[in-house]
Design a protein around this motif. Sequence first.
Motif, mmCIF file in Angstrom:
data_model
loop_
_atom_site.group_PDB
_atom_site.id
_atom_site.type_symbol
_atom_site.label_atom_id
_atom_site.label_comp_id
_atom_site.label_asym_id
_atom_site.label_seq_id
_atom_site.Cartn_x
_atom_site.Cartn_y
_atom_site.Cartn_z
ATOM 1 N N TYR A 282 0.828 -1.193 0.000
ATOM 2 C CA TYR A 282 0.000 0.000 0.000
ATOM 3 C C TYR A 282 0.862 1.242 0.000
ATOM 4 C CZ TYR A 282 -3.722 -3.157 1.498
ATOM 5 O OH TYR A 282 -4.641 -4.181 1.576
ATOM 6 N N ALA A 283 0.314 2.312 -0.532
ATOM 7 C CA ALA A 283 0.858 3.613 -0.194
ATOM 8 C C ALA A 283 0.496 3.896 1.264
ATOM 9 C CB ALA A 283 0.300 4.701 -1.103
ATOM 10 N N MET A 284 1.483 4.285 2.041
ATOM 11 C CA MET A 284 1.291 4.574 3.454
ATOM 12 C C MET A 284 1.577 6.044 3.691
ATOM 13 S SD MET A 284 0.441 1.601 4.708
ATOM 14 C CE MET A 284 0.511 2.026 6.456
ATOM 15 N N GLY A 285 0.813 6.644 4.574
ATOM 16 C CA GLY A 285 0.968 8.072 4.782
ATOM 17 C C GLY A 285 0.842 8.489 6.229
ATOM 18 N N TRP A 286 1.276 9.713 6.451
ATOM 19 C CA TRP A 286 1.096 10.389 7.729
ATOM 20 C C TRP A 286 0.300 11.660 7.504
ATOM 21 C CZ3 TRP A 286 2.245 8.537 12.494
ATOM 22 C CH2 TRP A 286 3.131 7.462 12.565
ATOM 23 N N PHE A 287 -0.650 11.882 8.369
ATOM 24 C CA PHE A 287 -1.465 13.083 8.390
ATOM 25 C C PHE A 287 -1.421 13.670 9.785
ATOM 26 C CE2 PHE A 287 -2.844 10.664 4.841
ATOM 27 C CZ PHE A 287 -3.427 11.528 3.930
ATOM 28 N N ALA B 27 -1.881 6.200 8.034
ATOM 29 C CA ALA B 27 -2.957 5.749 7.161
ATOM 30 C C ALA B 27 -2.422 4.845 6.069
ATOM 31 C CB ALA B 27 -3.673 6.949 6.533
ATOM 32 N N ALA B 28 -3.273 3.950 5.625
ATOM 33 C CA ALA B 28 -2.997 3.079 4.491
ATOM 34 C C ALA B 28 -3.977 3.424 3.383
ATOM 35 C CB ALA B 28 -3.123 1.612 4.876
ATOM 36 N N LYS B 29 -3.453 3.684 2.203
ATOM 37 C CA LYS B 29 -4.264 4.111 1.076
ATOM 38 C C LYS B 29 -4.879 2.914 0.374
ATOM 39 C CE LYS B 29 -3.883 7.386 -2.800
ATOM 40 N NZ LYS B 29 -4.495 6.578 -3.871
ATOM 41 N N LEU B 30 -6.201 2.910 0.266
ATOM 42 C CA LEU B 30 -6.906 1.788 -0.337
ATOM 43 C C LEU B 30 -7.314 2.038 -1.776
ATOM 44 C CD1 LEU B 30 -9.183 0.682 2.626
ATOM 45 C CD2 LEU B 30 -6.867 -0.068 2.039
ATOM 46 N N ALA B 31 -7.369 3.271 -2.199
ATOM 47 C CA ALA B 31 -7.745 3.617 -3.554
ATOM 48 C C ALA B 31 -6.508 3.892 -4.392
ATOM 49 C CB ALA B 31 -8.660 4.838 -3.569
#
Length: 122
Positions: free
Chosen positions: A32-37, A96-100
């Motif tokens: 997945y693309a993983m992110g921080w917000f 967060a893990a990007k699902l789209a």
Amino acid sequence: QVQLAESGGGLVQTGGSLRLSCAASGLTVSNYAMGWFRQAPGKEREFVATVYRDGGTYYVASVKGRFTISRDNAKNTVSLHMNSLKPEDTADYYCAAKLAGGLMWDPKIAYWGQGTQVTVSS
């Protein structure tokens, strides 16, 4: 069951450093693309950084050169190393893990952690 668990938040002085970690279960972070917000008091949630499946990264302009997102596939974790911290970095930080697909994040099509508090004192 998918779970993202952030840790590492705390209180630091201006100019200090902090490393946040996101431990994932129920998904493989390299898939997945993983992110921080982050979300500061009274403000909307703001994108901070992404590490894409191919290892590429992207940052919001305000943290470029100060923050580094990284992925440890062996540990199935994602980290955010924050340097030269400023009071305006004070916020709750979320993994967060990007699902789209695509470059843009849809917050409704993602898995989210519970958040960890970062406070930068002036």
